[in-house]
Design a protein around this motif. Structure first.
Motif, PDB file in Angstrom:
ATOM      1  N   PRO A 166      13.308   6.226 -21.021  1.00  7.70           N
ATOM      2  CA  PRO A 166      12.925   7.628 -21.191  1.00  7.70           C
ATOM      3  C   PRO A 166      14.155   8.512 -21.374  1.00  7.70           C
ATOM      4  N   THR A 209       7.951   4.274 -15.240  1.00  6.85           N
ATOM      5  CA  THR A 209       7.537   3.987 -16.610  1.00  6.85           C
ATOM      6  C   THR A 209       6.905   2.611 -16.715  1.00  6.85           C
ATOM      7  N   THR A 266       5.174   7.235 -19.236  1.00 10.19           N
ATOM      8  CA  THR A 266       6.083   7.689 -18.182  1.00 10.19           C
ATOM      9  C   THR A 266       5.349   8.659 -17.270  1.00 10.19           C
TER      10      THR A 266
END
Length: 515
Positions: free
Chosen positions: A68, A399, A464
């Motif tokens: 991310p 995530t 996420t």
């Protein structure tokens, strides 16, 4: 006046000046409010280890990598997964093993300035925020060792998903590749007839690791010397069949992996002749209160396995956090766990068609416990099994990679206070744009949410989860297989990705001159 006297006077004057300055300049420590809080900064390096996926010639394995986007992270970075084999690092990382066939985005030759061929990464992400996928097939696909640095390090996640068409362990087997550590607990393993369980150990470092494997059944520790002092060579992986460590058949077994020197990644592959199989990942560290998030609502059998490593028995309340609130499973209000012994409890169809998570709390004295549930979906010859270990909260962020349209279920549970979370779907591995939704989860409930899907999705994507406000949230992702005739599935819990670390702020402190 003598020189000695003059020197003493000068020295006294200098000390007085320094002491006076220190007293005037010393920081105010009258209240805690004056303390400067520690900064949270992105990590700069992350290691992940993926076990060898399968010994079946029919295995088809997909790897998905995702990092991310993290505010404050370095602008540049890299990440890659290379092969590991017993005896040392593999020399041919590109084909996923001697008998495997690998497909990915990195099929070009990779050579250094001298023309010597380097080990080619099996999977090599390009930049944060965009997932990348690769595939391998066959029975000889090796374990993988991964390293991410700079911008790719904070929150780096790799999912390994394997579909096996037939045979022992057939179905969908999924594992979130984990960071190396020095201790692991696996309640839920077995050496019973019909089960074939392996403990996989992977060493990412340049020196050998020495590991002890202990097994605990319903009557306590199983006698075995085979699991003592197991050596895992550098950059290598070993798989040990649990039934070779002890000849005692145990329906419910707790495996403890302790590292004497070095560090390893560890996971248990549990294969069943009748109900398929899956990966059993390490449970959360022993604690008095535990949450096992996201038991599939259509589960036809749920078996809770617990173990307390200390010398004190544990008594726990068992509650199911349902969509409407906490309920007590009929006939299983509490469970008693004897010290040093593994306890198994058959909860049956505890979810009864609704989303649910198990919440375990002490009835009196708090005693550290580890726990996991074995879940079965389907009936008859269409059954498949998976595991949900106790998990830490999502925390700041977690995530799950390798999500697929119409085959992904995201479960959120708030065991205490209400909580608000934000869920972001990344772009797909082959196309699509990100999407975000925010959810409020009431305290004491579990919600299977309608997770966002990237617009124009092509390929697989990452989800996420971020805690926005309120109490702690635990989460898991259920992924179902492509074979609609079998109830194949796998569940991965979503603890905090530890993408940031606390760094204390340092200031000058002249008060040390007074000491």
């Amino acid at each position: 006046m003598k020189r000695t006297t003059l020197s003493l006077i000068a020295c006294a004057t200098a000390l007085a000046a320094v002491t006076g300055f220190a007293m005037v300049s010393a920081p105010d420590t009258s209240g805690a409010a004056t303390a400067t809080p520690a900064a949270r900064l992105p990590v700069e390096r992350t290691s992940l280890l993926c076990p060898a996926p399968s010994t079946s010639d029919l295995a088809e394995t997909a790897y998905t990598s995702f990092t991310p986007v993290t505010e404050g992270a370095e602008e540049k970075g890299s990440a890659g997964l290379t092969t590991a084999e017993p005896g040392g690092a593999a020399e041919d990382g590109g084909d996923g093993g001697d008998g495997g066939k690998s497909e990915g985005k990195d099929d070009k030759d990779d050579k250094d300035d001298k023309g010597d061929e380097k080990e080619k990464p099996v999977l090599e992400p390009e930049k944060p925020g965009e997932p990348v996928a690769g595939k391998t097939s066959g029975s000889e696909a090796p374990a993988l060792i991964g390293t991410a640095e700079g911008s790719h390090a904070p929150g780096w996640t790799v999912q390994q998903s394997t579909e096996v068409a037939a045979g022992t362990g057939r179905g969908l087997q999924g594992v979130n590749c984990a960071a190396p550590d020095t201790e692991f607990w696996f309640p839920g393993a077995s050496t019973s007839s019909g089960r074939t369980d392996y403990v996989h150990l992977t060493n990412p470092d340049d020196s050998a690791a020495v590991v002890d494997i202990e097994l605990y059944g319903k009557d306590g520790a199983l006698k075995s010397t085979v699991g003592e002092g197991v050596t895992v060579p550098p950059h290598a992986s070993e798989a040990l069949l649990l039934s070779t460590l002890s000849d005692v058949e145990e329906t419910d077994l707790t495996v403890h992996v302790g590292v004497r020197s070095g560090r390893v990644g560890a996971a248990v592959q549990a294969l069943d002749d009748k109900t398929g199989g899956d990966w059993l990942t390490a449970a959360a560290d022993p604690a008095g209160e535990l949450v096992l998030p996201g038991i599939p609502k259509d589960a036809t059998a749920v078996r809770l396995v617990l173990f307390t490593p200390g010398g004190t028995d544990a008594d726990l309340k068992v509650r199911l956090a349902s969509p409407s609130g906490p309920i007590t499973p009929a006939g299983h209000e509490t469970v008693h766990v004897k010290a040093g012994m593994t306890t198994g409890v058959d909860l049956g169809e505890v979810t009864r068609g609704e989303a649910g998570s198990l919440v375990l709390t002490p009835t009196g004295q708090s005693v550290p416990v580890v726990a996991a549930v074995r879940v079965v979906r389907g009936k008859g010859g269409e059954q498949e099994s998976a595991f949900v270990p106790a998990s830490d909260p999502v925390g700041a962020r977690a995530t799950a990679a390798d999500n697929r349209a119409k085959r992904t279920t995201l479960s959120l549970v708030a065991p205490g206070k209400d909580a608000k979370v934000k869920v972001t779907a990344s772009a797909g591995t082959e196309g699509g744009t990100t999407a975000t939704k925010t959810y409020t989860v009431k305290g004491g409930t579990t919600q299977d949410v309608d997770a966002p899907v990237p617009a124009g999705l092509k390929g697989t994507y990452a989800l996420t989860v971020e805690t926005v406000s309120g109490g702690p949230v635990h989460a898991s992702r259920t992924l179902t297989g492509s074979d609609e005739d079998v109830a194949s599935f796998t569940v991965q819990t979503l603890p905090d990705d530890r993408g940031t670390v606390s760094v204390p702020r340092a200031d000058e402190d002249l008060s040390v001159l007074q000491r």
